[in-house]
Design a protein around this motif. Structure first.
Motif, short mmCIF file in Angstrom:
data_model
loop_
_atom_site.label_atom_id
_atom_site.label_comp_id
_atom_site.label_asym_id
_atom_site.label_seq_id
_atom_site.Cartn_x
_atom_site.Cartn_y
_atom_site.Cartn_z
N UNK A 42 50.63 -55.12 74.57
CA UNK A 42 50.91 -56.52 74.25
C UNK A 42 51.18 -57.32 75.53
N UNK A 43 51.95 -56.73 76.44
CA UNK A 43 52.26 -57.41 77.69
C UNK A 43 51.02 -57.53 78.57
N UNK A 82 46.29 -60.30 81.68
CA UNK A 82 45.21 -59.35 82.01
C UNK A 82 44.89 -59.36 83.50
N UNK A 83 44.51 -58.18 83.99
CA UNK A 83 44.12 -58.04 85.40
C UNK A 83 43.10 -56.91 85.51
N UNK A 127 47.19 -48.21 86.75
CA UNK A 127 48.51 -48.35 86.11
C UNK A 127 48.38 -48.12 84.61
N UNK A 128 47.32 -48.63 84.02
CA UNK A 128 47.10 -48.49 82.59
C UNK A 128 46.86 -47.02 82.23
N UNK A 129 46.06 -46.33 83.02
CA UNK A 129 45.79 -44.91 82.76
C UNK A 129 47.08 -44.09 82.86
#
Length: 369
Positions: A197-198, A203-204, A210-212
Motif C-alpha cells: 500500500x505504501x 512508486x519508484x 528493496x521490494x524483493x
C-alpha cells in the motif's frame, strides 16, 4: 603421464597414422590398449589434473613458497614446467570447496529444534557452574593478604564467569529458537499488504531490490521460519555461492591491476595470470588454515595447541605479505613504489570484495526457501 600397456598394432586409433613408438607423430595420442580396469576412470582423472610426473607438485611448491615465481615463469614463455593457471585454479577451487562441503569449517548448530526440557537442564547446570565459580572468586577476594597467585586466579576465574554467562545467554539474547514475531517490522511495515500500500502511493523504479528483500522477509514470517533456521540457511547458501562469487571477481581483480600499471608494458592477459595464481594461493592457504584449526583441541597437549596457533598465525601473516612479495617480483617495481601501489590495490580490492560479500549475502537471503 599414463602407464597403460602399449598396443602391438602400430596404427593410431585416433587418426590412422603409423606410430613408431609410444605417441602418434600426427595427433599426439598415446598408442595404449583401450580396454582398462574400472579404477582407470578415476586414476586417469586425477592423473590428468595433477600430472604425476612432478609437474603438479612442483607447481604447488612454487605457488606456496615462492610468491610470483609461477607468474614470472609463465610470462617468460616457460609453460611446460608447471600446471597452466586456469587448470590450477579450477582444480584447487574444486578441492577446497569439495572438502568444505564434506567437512564444514564450523558447525551451524543454533539448537533451533532442541528439546525444551534438555535446554532447561543445560541452563540450570550452566548457572550452577557459574554460581560455584563466582563463590570461589568472592572467597579469594575476601582474603586480607592476597598473594600474586591469588590475583592471577581471580582474574582467570572472573574471565571464565563472564565468558560462560555470555555463551549461555547468546541464544536467549538473539532469540534464535523463536520465529519472526508478528510485530517484527520492515521499515515500520508489519505486513506485506501494508508495505504494498505504501509503495503504491510512492512508486519508484529503483526499489526492486528493496521490494524483493521485503517480500522474502514477509514470506519467511508467514511460514513461521525460526531465526536460527534463517541464519543457518543464509550461511549455508552463502558458502554454496561463494565459489561462483570468487570466479566472477577474478576479472575485477585483474582489472584493478590493469588500471594501476603501464598499459603498453602489461596486457590484461598478464594481469589475469597473476590473479589466477594469487587466488589459487589464497584458496590453498585458507584450506590449510581451516584444517589446522580443526586439529586444535583434538589433543590435550597445551604445547601442541599453542604450536598450532603459532603456525596458523604465521600463515595468516604470510598470506597478507604474499601479495606484496609476488607483486614486486612480477612487476619489477622498486621497493617503496611497489609497497605504495600494493597498499592501494589491497585497499581498493578489500573495499570491492566487501561489496561482493554484501551482494552475496543479499542474493543468498533471497534464495532461502
Amino acid at each position: 603421464m599414463s602407464h597403460g600397456k602399449l598396443r602391438e598394432e602400430k596404427n593410431c586409433l585416433n587418426c590412422g597414422h603409423f606410430v613408431a613408438e609410444k605417441f602418434c607423430p600426427n595427433c599426439g595420442q598415446e598408442n595404449t590398449e583401450t580396454r582398462k580396469p574400472f579404477h582407470y576412470l578415476f586414476t586417469h582423472f586425477v592423473e590428468d589434473l595433477t600430472h604425476y610426473d612432478g609437474q603438479f607438485w612442483g607447481t604447488i611448491k612454487n605457488l606456496l613458497l615462492k610468491p610470483g615465481k609461477l607468474t614470472e615463469t609463465y610470462l617468460e614463455g616457460k609453460r611446460q614446467r608447471f600446471v597452466p593457471p586456469v587448470k590450477l585454479y579450477i582444480f584447487i577451487s574444486f578441492i577446497t570447496f569439495f572438502l568444505f562441503a564434506l567437512f564444514p569449517p564450523f558447525h551451524l548448530d543454533f539448537e533451533a529444534k532442541a528439546d525444551s526440557k534438555n535446554k532447561k537442564e543445560k541452563t540450570i547446570f550452566a548457572q550452577a557452574a557459574i554460581s560455584q565459580t563466582q563463590k570461589i572468586v568472592d572467597s579469594l577476594k575476601a582474603k586480607e593478604n592476597k598473594t600474586y597467585e591469588d590475583s592471577v586466579q581471580i582474574e582467570k576465574l572472573s574471565a571464565i564467569v563472564g565468558d560462560s554467562a555470555t555463551i549461555n545467554n547468546f541464544q536467549e539474547q538473539l532469540n534464535l529458537d523463536k520465529g519472526l514475531e508478528e510485530d517484527f517490522p520492515y521499515k515500520n511495515f508489519k505486513t506485506r499488504k501494508a508495505y504494498d500500500s505504501a509503495q503504491a502511493k510512492n512508486p519508484s523504479s529503483w526499489n526492486f531490490l528493496d521490494k524483493a528483500f521485503a517480500y522474502k522477509l514477509f514470506e519467511l514470517k508467514e511460514k513461521g521460519a525460526k531465526k536460527g533456521d534463517i541464519l543457518r540457511n543464509l550461511i549455508e547458501t552463502s558458502l554454496h555461492n561463494l565459489p561462483k562469487a570468487l570466479f566472477l571477481y577474478l576479472p575485477v581483480f585483474a582489472f584493478f591491476l590493469w588500471i594501476f600499471h603501464n598499459k603498453k608494458k602489461w596486457w590484461y592477459f598478464e594481469h589475469g595470470v597473476f590473479t589466477l595464481h594469487y587466488f589459487s594461493f589464497l584458496l590453498l592457504n585458507i584450506l590449510c588454515v581451516t584444517f589446522l584449526f580443526k586439529l586444535v583441541g583434538l589433543t590435550e597437549s597445551d604445547f601442541l595447541n599453542r604450536l598450532l596457533y603459532v603456525i596458523i598465525s604465521g600463515m595468516i601473516v604470510y598470506s597478507m605479505l604474499y601479495f606484496f612479495i609476488a607483486h614486486r617480483r612480477v612487476y619489477h617495481f622498486h621497493g617503496f613504489t611497489s609497497f605504495i601501489v600494493g597498499c592501494i590495490l589491497f585497499l581498493v580490492n578489500f573495499f570491492a570484495f566487501t561489496m561482493v560479500v554484501i551482494g552475496l549475502g543479499i542474493v543468498s537471503f533471497l534464495m532461502i526457501h
